[in-house]
Write a protein that holds these residues in place. Structure first.
Motif, mmCIF file in Angstrom:
data_model
loop_
_atom_site.group_PDB
_atom_site.id
_atom_site.type_symbol
_atom_site.label_atom_id
_atom_site.label_comp_id
_atom_site.label_asym_id
_atom_site.label_seq_id
_atom_site.Cartn_x
_atom_site.Cartn_y
_atom_site.Cartn_z
ATOM 1 N N THR A 87 0.825 -1.205 0.000
ATOM 2 C CA THR A 87 0.000 0.000 0.000
ATOM 3 C C THR A 87 0.866 1.264 0.000
ATOM 4 O O THR A 87 0.351 2.368 -0.188
ATOM 5 N N ALA A 88 2.166 1.101 0.233
ATOM 6 C CA ALA A 88 3.071 2.254 0.239
ATOM 7 C C ALA A 88 3.225 2.814 -1.170
ATOM 8 O O ALA A 88 3.086 2.081 -2.165
ATOM 9 N N ALA A 89 3.517 4.084 -1.278
ATOM 10 C CA ALA A 89 3.692 4.710 -2.593
ATOM 11 C C ALA A 89 4.841 4.056 -3.352
ATOM 12 O O ALA A 89 4.789 3.877 -4.566
ATOM 13 N N ASN A 90 5.893 3.694 -2.631
ATOM 14 C CA ASN A 90 7.044 3.004 -3.210
ATOM 15 C C ASN A 90 7.401 1.849 -2.270
ATOM 16 O O ASN A 90 8.208 2.012 -1.360
ATOM 17 N N PRO A 91 6.788 0.673 -2.466
ATOM 18 C CA PRO A 91 6.989 -0.428 -1.520
ATOM 19 C C PRO A 91 8.457 -0.814 -1.320
ATOM 20 O O PRO A 91 8.885 -1.078 -0.202
ATOM 21 N N VAL A 92 9.226 -0.827 -2.406
ATOM 22 C CA VAL A 92 10.638 -1.214 -2.305
ATOM 23 C C VAL A 92 11.418 -0.173 -1.511
ATOM 24 O O VAL A 92 12.168 -0.493 -0.585
ATOM 25 N N GLY A 93 11.250 1.104 -1.869
ATOM 26 C CA GLY A 93 11.943 2.170 -1.164
ATOM 27 C C GLY A 93 11.549 2.234 0.301
ATOM 28 O O GLY A 93 12.392 2.443 1.170
ATOM 29 N N ARG A 124 12.497 -4.971 -10.951
ATOM 30 C CA ARG A 124 12.400 -3.740 -11.735
ATOM 31 C C ARG A 124 12.214 -2.530 -10.811
ATOM 32 O O ARG A 124 12.845 -1.476 -11.001
ATOM 33 N N ALA A 125 11.360 -2.684 -9.806
ATOM 34 C CA ALA A 125 11.139 -1.583 -8.853
ATOM 35 C C ALA A 125 12.415 -1.278 -8.080
ATOM 36 O O ALA A 125 12.749 -0.110 -7.828
ATOM 37 N N LEU A 126 13.156 -2.324 -7.729
ATOM 38 C CA LEU A 126 14.415 -2.129 -7.019
ATOM 39 C C LEU A 126 15.436 -1.429 -7.917
ATOM 40 O O LEU A 126 16.153 -0.527 -7.486
ATOM 41 N N ALA A 127 15.475 -1.842 -9.189
ATOM 42 C CA ALA A 127 16.399 -1.217 -10.146
ATOM 43 C C ALA A 127 16.081 0.265 -10.319
ATOM 44 O O ALA A 127 16.982 1.114 -10.378
#
Length: 313
Positions: A87-93, A124-127
């Motif tokens: 639910t976070a705007a940027n789950p990975v970050g 991809r999100a992590l990259a």
């Protein structure tokens, strides 16, 4: 981070979470002497994850690292897809920064995609998260087969990054990462292969046999107790090699993993585990010993794939 900065052995803190998820229930004050012994022995690469006790392992390790020069240790942490707050705007970050905060760090040295659950999406999100960052850690993938490793590497390279490390279960009785070409891929692509469970949770330590099985009711007992007769044969050979080198049985599988060009991760919950790991790092097995151990292990036909894993084909 250059490969040359890595020690021969990493220490795993997966049992340092004490909430019953992964943890052993060991209190932090009992773990402190283990940490101090490791750092004194020059074993300064620590492997942890939020999933190990839902942050408990990270918090305990982070407390021990407080006040030490940042260049005196290395931290390997993981992005576990199942633990993300989607639910976070940027789950990975969000997860990455939360882990840093838990540990009181400004950066990780190695950061892994922990498993293959929706891995392309999260890789991809992590990259994208690390794209262009000068302090980006070495990126690794864990529990990935060769096709999945290549896919992750292609995604990372779109953002100026690469798979710099692979972490899989690898031992004398589980060499599927070698048979499938993963070790060769790592060698050809300048990636470090981290081998975990090289001791098969004590099954290759000489501690257990048909007369002294693993404690009933544990997951490892279900896996290893039915094949203790075969493990006795392999442990007898390990004892032979250990005697020839003047070390303990548990040090030989670790030395074997190093001889294979991998970086073993050894879980430490006792000070003697640290001493064993340090001693194993100095053992140089002959090529003939490596082949003899592998030939014997192969002949026994033991299936050591655990419930969370797959054959690396």
């Amino acid at each position: 981070m250059a490969k040359t900065t890595l020690p021969k052995v990493a220490l795993g803190a997966w049992a340092w979470g004490n909430d019953g998820t992964f943890g052993s229930g060991i209190a932090p004050e009992e773990l402190r002497p283990i940490f101090d012994a490791a750092m004194s022995a020059g074993l300064n690469l620590w492997d942890t994850a939020y999933a190990y006790g839902m942050g408990t392992s990270e918090k305990v390790l982070g407390e021990f690292l407080k006040g030490l020069p940042r260049e005196s240790y290395l931290v390997s942490d993981k992005l576990t897809p199942q633990c993300l707050d989607t639910t976070a705007a940027n789950p990975v970050g969000y997860m990455h920064d939360m882990q840093l905060e838990l540990m009181g760090l400004d950066r990780f040295d190695i950061y892994w995609v922990h498993n293959t659950s929706e891995a392309p999406k999260w890789t991809r999100a992590l990259a994208e998260f690390f794209d262009g960052k000068a302090d980006a850690p070495m990126i690794g993938v864990s529990n990935h087969n060769l096709a999945e490793i290549k896919e992750a590497d292609a995604i990372l390279r779109e953002h100026g990054l690469k798979v710099g490390a692979v972490q899989n279960h690898f031992s004398l009785i589980n060499r599927s990462s070698e048979d499938s070409g993963i070790l060769q891929w790592c060698h050809e692509n300048d990636a470090v292969f981290f081998s975990y469970m090289v001791l098969e949770q004590g099954a290759l330590s000489g501690k257990y046999d048909t007369a002294h099985p693993m404690p009933e009711g544990s997951a490892r007992a279900q896996t290893y107790n039915p094949v203790l007769d075969k493990l006795e044969v392999l442990n007898a050979k390990l004892a032979q090699v250990a005697e020839a080198h003047g070390v303990g049985v548990a040090q030989v599988p670790v030395a074997w993993a190093i001889a294979k060009g991998t970086l073993p991760i050894v879980g430490v919950t006792k000070e003697r585990h640290v001493a064993d790991a340090a001693a194993a790092a100095s053992v140089a097995l002959a090529e003939s010993e490596v082949h003899e151990l592998e030939d014997l292990a192969d002949s026994l036909g033991i299936n050591a794939i655990r419930f969370w894993e797959k054959v690396m084909d």
